[in-house]
Motif scaffolding. Structure first.
Motif, PDB file in Angstrom:
ATOM      1  N   GLU A  27      -2.841   3.917   0.094  1.00  7.32           N
ATOM      2  CA  GLU A  27      -1.766   4.634   0.767  1.00  7.32           C
ATOM      3  C   GLU A  27      -0.853   3.665   1.518  1.00  7.32           C
ATOM      4  O   GLU A  27       0.371   3.807   1.513  1.00  7.32           O
ATOM      5  CB  GLU A  27      -2.346   5.667   1.733  1.00  7.32           C
ATOM      6  N   LEU A  28      -1.467   2.653   2.151  1.00  9.63           N
ATOM      7  CA  LEU A  28      -0.675   1.653   2.858  1.00  9.63           C
ATOM      8  C   LEU A  28       0.213   0.869   1.901  1.00  9.63           C
ATOM      9  O   LEU A  28       1.360   0.538   2.235  1.00  9.63           O
ATOM     10  CB  LEU A  28      -1.598   0.698   3.623  1.00  9.63           C
ATOM     11  N   HIS A  32       4.237   0.619   2.152  1.00 16.27           N
ATOM     12  CA  HIS A  32       4.834  -0.689   2.453  1.00 16.27           C
ATOM     13  C   HIS A  32       4.948  -1.513   1.164  1.00 16.27           C
ATOM     14  O   HIS A  32       4.197  -2.472   0.953  1.00 16.27           O
ATOM     15  CB  HIS A  32       3.985  -1.438   3.481  1.00 16.27           C
ATOM     16  N   PRO A  33       5.868  -1.161   0.287  1.00 16.39           N
ATOM     17  CA  PRO A  33       6.035  -1.921  -0.964  1.00 16.39           C
ATOM     18  C   PRO A  33       6.279  -3.400  -0.686  1.00 16.39           C
ATOM     19  O   PRO A  33       7.030  -3.763   0.212  1.00 16.39           O
ATOM     20  CB  PRO A  33       7.270  -1.262  -1.600  1.00 16.39           C
ATOM     21  N   GLY A  34       5.622  -4.233  -1.462  1.00 16.23           N
ATOM     22  CA  GLY A  34       5.783  -5.672  -1.304  1.00 16.23           C
ATOM     23  C   GLY A  34       4.793  -6.306  -0.349  1.00 16.23           C
ATOM     24  O   GLY A  34       4.656  -7.526  -0.322  1.00 16.23           O
ATOM     25  N   TYR A  35       4.079  -5.497   0.443  1.00 15.31           N
ATOM     26  CA  TYR A  35       3.058  -6.019   1.348  1.00 15.31           C
ATOM     27  C   TYR A  35       1.742  -6.195   0.583  1.00 15.31           C
ATOM     28  O   TYR A  35       1.482  -5.496  -0.402  1.00 15.31           O
ATOM     29  CB  TYR A  35       2.831  -5.080   2.526  1.00 15.31           C
ATOM     30  N   ARG A  36       0.925  -7.118   1.045  1.00 15.60           N
ATOM     31  CA  ARG A  36      -0.377  -7.330   0.423  1.00 15.60           C
ATOM     32  C   ARG A  36      -1.456  -6.691   1.286  1.00 15.60           C
ATOM     33  O   ARG A  36      -1.604  -7.018   2.463  1.00 15.60           O
ATOM     34  CB  ARG A  36      -0.653  -8.828   0.252  1.00 15.60           C
ATOM     35  N   VAL A  37      -2.188  -5.765   0.696  1.00 21.93           N
ATOM     36  CA  VAL A  37      -3.241  -5.039   1.406  1.00 21.93           C
ATOM     37  C   VAL A  37      -4.589  -5.446   0.813  1.00 21.93           C
ATOM     38  O   VAL A  37      -4.773  -5.414  -0.412  1.00 21.93           O
ATOM     39  CB  VAL A  37      -3.046  -3.518   1.290  1.00 21.93           C
ATOM     40  N   GLU A  38      -5.531  -5.839   1.673  1.00 19.08           N
ATOM     41  CA  GLU A  38      -6.861  -6.260   1.235  1.00 19.08           C
ATOM     42  C   GLU A  38      -7.919  -5.601   2.121  1.00 19.08           C
ATOM     43  O   GLU A  38      -7.619  -5.165   3.239  1.00 19.08           O
ATOM     44  CB  GLU A  38      -7.002  -7.779   1.319  1.00 19.08           C
ATOM     45  N   GLY A  42     -15.139  -4.915   5.173  1.00 24.63           N
ATOM     46  CA  GLY A  42     -14.963  -3.551   5.627  1.00 24.63           C
ATOM     47  C   GLY A  42     -13.761  -3.339   6.526  1.00 24.63           C
ATOM     48  O   GLY A  42     -13.629  -2.283   7.142  1.00 24.63           O
ATOM     49  N   VAL A  43     -12.856  -4.326   6.610  1.00 28.42           N
ATOM     50  CA  VAL A  43     -11.664  -4.235   7.453  1.00 28.42           C
ATOM     51  C   VAL A  43     -10.429  -4.356   6.567  1.00 28.42           C
ATOM     52  O   VAL A  43     -10.319  -5.280   5.759  1.00 28.42           O
ATOM     53  CB  VAL A  43     -11.653  -5.338   8.528  1.00 28.42           C
ATOM     54  N   ILE A  44      -9.498  -3.418   6.731  1.00 30.56           N
ATOM     55  CA  ILE A  44      -8.248  -3.470   5.982  1.00 30.56           C
ATOM     56  C   ILE A  44      -7.288  -4.436   6.676  1.00 30.56           C
ATOM     57  O   ILE A  44      -7.110  -4.391   7.889  1.00 30.56           O
ATOM     58  CB  ILE A  44      -7.599  -2.082   5.895  1.00 30.56           C
ATOM     59  N   THR A  45      -6.673  -5.316   5.887  1.00 29.18           N
ATOM     60  CA  THR A  45      -5.632  -6.195   6.416  1.00 29.18           C
ATOM     61  C   THR A  45      -4.357  -5.963   5.618  1.00 29.18           C
ATOM     62  O   THR A  45      -4.401  -5.686   4.415  1.00 29.18           O
ATOM     63  CB  THR A  45      -6.029  -7.679   6.348  1.00 29.18           C
ATOM     64  N   VAL A  46      -3.228  -6.094   6.297  1.00 33.69           N
ATOM     65  CA  VAL A  46      -1.920  -5.889   5.676  1.00 33.69           C
ATOM     66  C   VAL A  46      -1.068  -7.118   5.940  1.00 33.69           C
ATOM     67  O   VAL A  46      -0.855  -7.487   7.093  1.00 33.69           O
ATOM     68  CB  VAL A  46      -1.228  -4.639   6.243  1.00 33.69           C
ATOM     69  N   ALA A  47      -0.604  -7.762   4.881  1.00 34.81           N
ATOM     70  CA  ALA A  47       0.200  -8.982   5.014  1.00 34.81           C
ATOM     71  C   ALA A  47       1.622  -8.713   4.552  1.00 34.81           C
ATOM     72  O   ALA A  47       1.833  -8.196   3.457  1.00 34.81           O
ATOM     73  CB  ALA A  47      -0.409 -10.106   4.189  1.00 34.81           C
ATOM     74  N   PRO A  48       2.621  -9.058   5.373  1.00 29.17           N
ATOM     75  CA  PRO A  48       4.014  -8.878   4.949  1.00 29.17           C
ATOM     76  C   PRO A  48       4.370  -9.861   3.842  1.00 29.17           C
ATOM     77  O   PRO A  48       3.623 -10.813   3.581  1.00 29.17           O
ATOM     78  CB  PRO A  48       4.798  -9.182   6.233  1.00 29.17           C
ATOM     79  N   PRO A  49       5.492  -9.646   3.172  1.00 29.70           N
ATOM     80  CA  PRO A  49       5.906 -10.583   2.119  1.00 29.70           C
ATOM     81  C   PRO A  49       5.960 -12.016   2.649  1.00 29.70           C
ATOM     82  O   PRO A  49       6.367 -12.258   3.790  1.00 29.70           O
ATOM     83  CB  PRO A  49       7.301 -10.068   1.735  1.00 29.70           C
ATOM     84  N   ALA A  50       5.542 -12.945   1.821  1.00 32.92           N
ATOM     85  CA  ALA A  50       5.496 -14.348   2.234  1.00 32.92           C
ATOM     86  C   ALA A  50       6.898 -14.926   2.379  1.00 32.92           C
ATOM     87  O   ALA A  50       7.865 -14.416   1.812  1.00 32.92           O
ATOM     88  CB  ALA A  50       4.709 -15.159   1.209  1.00 32.92           C
TER      89      ALA A  50
END
Length: 224
Positions: A27-28, A32-38, A42-50
C-alpha cells in the motif's frame, strides 16, 4: 538508500483482520510511487528516490561486471530486484545492484522477490540513512547466506567487502575496508574476475558543487 522506519497503516477495527506487513508495504508503494519500500527484521522502511550521484555511482558500478561477461551467460547483472529474506515471515529487501544466476526467474517466491539462493552478490550505495546498509542489511544478507556483499560507503568515503556469511549469527566472517587509491578484487565465486576502482566509484557518488549563476547584465547607462 536513505530509509525511515514506519508503522502499520491504521486499519478499521470493523475489519476481520489488520493488514499484514506485506499488505501495508504494498500500500505504501502505491501511495509513494518511486519510493523503495522494504521489510527487514519485521520493520517496514521507506526510502525516497535516490539522488543523482547515487545513480551515477551505480552506472559506473555496472560497467566492470558487464565487461567481465557477467550479464551474458550463467549470470545477470540487475538493479533493484526483490530479495526474499529468511529473517522474518514477510521480510524482503531491494538491493541497489545484484549478480544473480541466469535462471533467477525460476526462483520467484512472493511479491516479486526471489530466493536468496540464486544471488551471488548484492551491492548497496549508501544515502543519508547509511545505518540500514551498514548494520541491518549486513545481518539480513548474512542470514540469507548471500556470498558477497559490497557497500559503497559515501558517508565514510570507503568501500566495504563482506564475504563468507555465517547464517544464524547475522554476520560475515570477513569484512575488509578499502580507501581511495586502492582496488577491490571480488571473489571468483561471483562468476568472473572483477576489480573495482575505489577512487572512481567514490568520486562518482560525490555531490558536485553548484556553479554560481552569473549576474544578469545591468540595464543602466554604460559608463563613459
Amino acid at each position: 538508500m536513505s530509509a525511515a522506519a514506519v508503522e502499520h497503516t491504521p486499519y478499521d477495527p470493523c475489519d476481520d483482520e489488520p493488514p499484514t506487513l506485506l499488505e501495508t508495504a504494498n500500500e505504501l508503494m502505491e501511495q509513494h510511487p518511486g519510493y523503495r519500500v522494504e521489510i527487514i527484521g519485521g520493520v517496514i522502511t521507506v526510502a525516497p528516490p535516490a539522488d543523482g550521484p547515487h545513480a551515477r555511482a551505480l552506472t559506473k558500478l555496472m560497467r566492470p561486471f558487464i565487461t567481465a561477461g557477467l550479464d551474458d551467460a550463467e549470470t545477470e547483472v540487475l538493479q533493484a530486484i526483490g530479495l526474499w529474506l529468511p529473517t522474518g515471515p514477510e521480510d524482503y529487501a531491494i538491493p541497489d545492484l545484484v549478480v544473480v544466476d541466469a535462471d533467477f526467474d525460476d526462483h520467484l517466491i512472493e511479491n516479486n522477490c526471489y530466493d536468496p539462493a540464486c544471488f551471488r552478490l548484492v551491492l548497496e550505495v549508501t544515502s543519508s540513512d547509511y545505518n540500514s546498509d551498514l548494520k541491518n542489511k549486513v545481518a539480513a544478507y548474512a542470514d540469507a547466506a548471500i556470498p558477497v556483499y559490497v557497500i559503497v560507503d559515501r558517508r565514510n568515503d570507503r568501500i566495504h567487502l563482506l564475504t563468507d556469511p555465517v547464517p544464524g549469527e547475522a554476520k560475515y566472517e570477513n569484512h575488509t575496508l578499502h580507501a581511495r587509491g586502492q582496488q577491490v578484487t571480488l571473489p571468483d565465486s561471483i562468476g568472473a574476475k572483477v576489480t573495482l576502482d575505489v577512487t572512481e566509484l567514490l568520486r562518482a557518488g560525490e555531490r558536485k558543487p553548484r556553479t554560481a549563476t552569473p549576474a544578469p547584465p545591468s540595464d543602466g547607462p554604460a559608463a563613459e
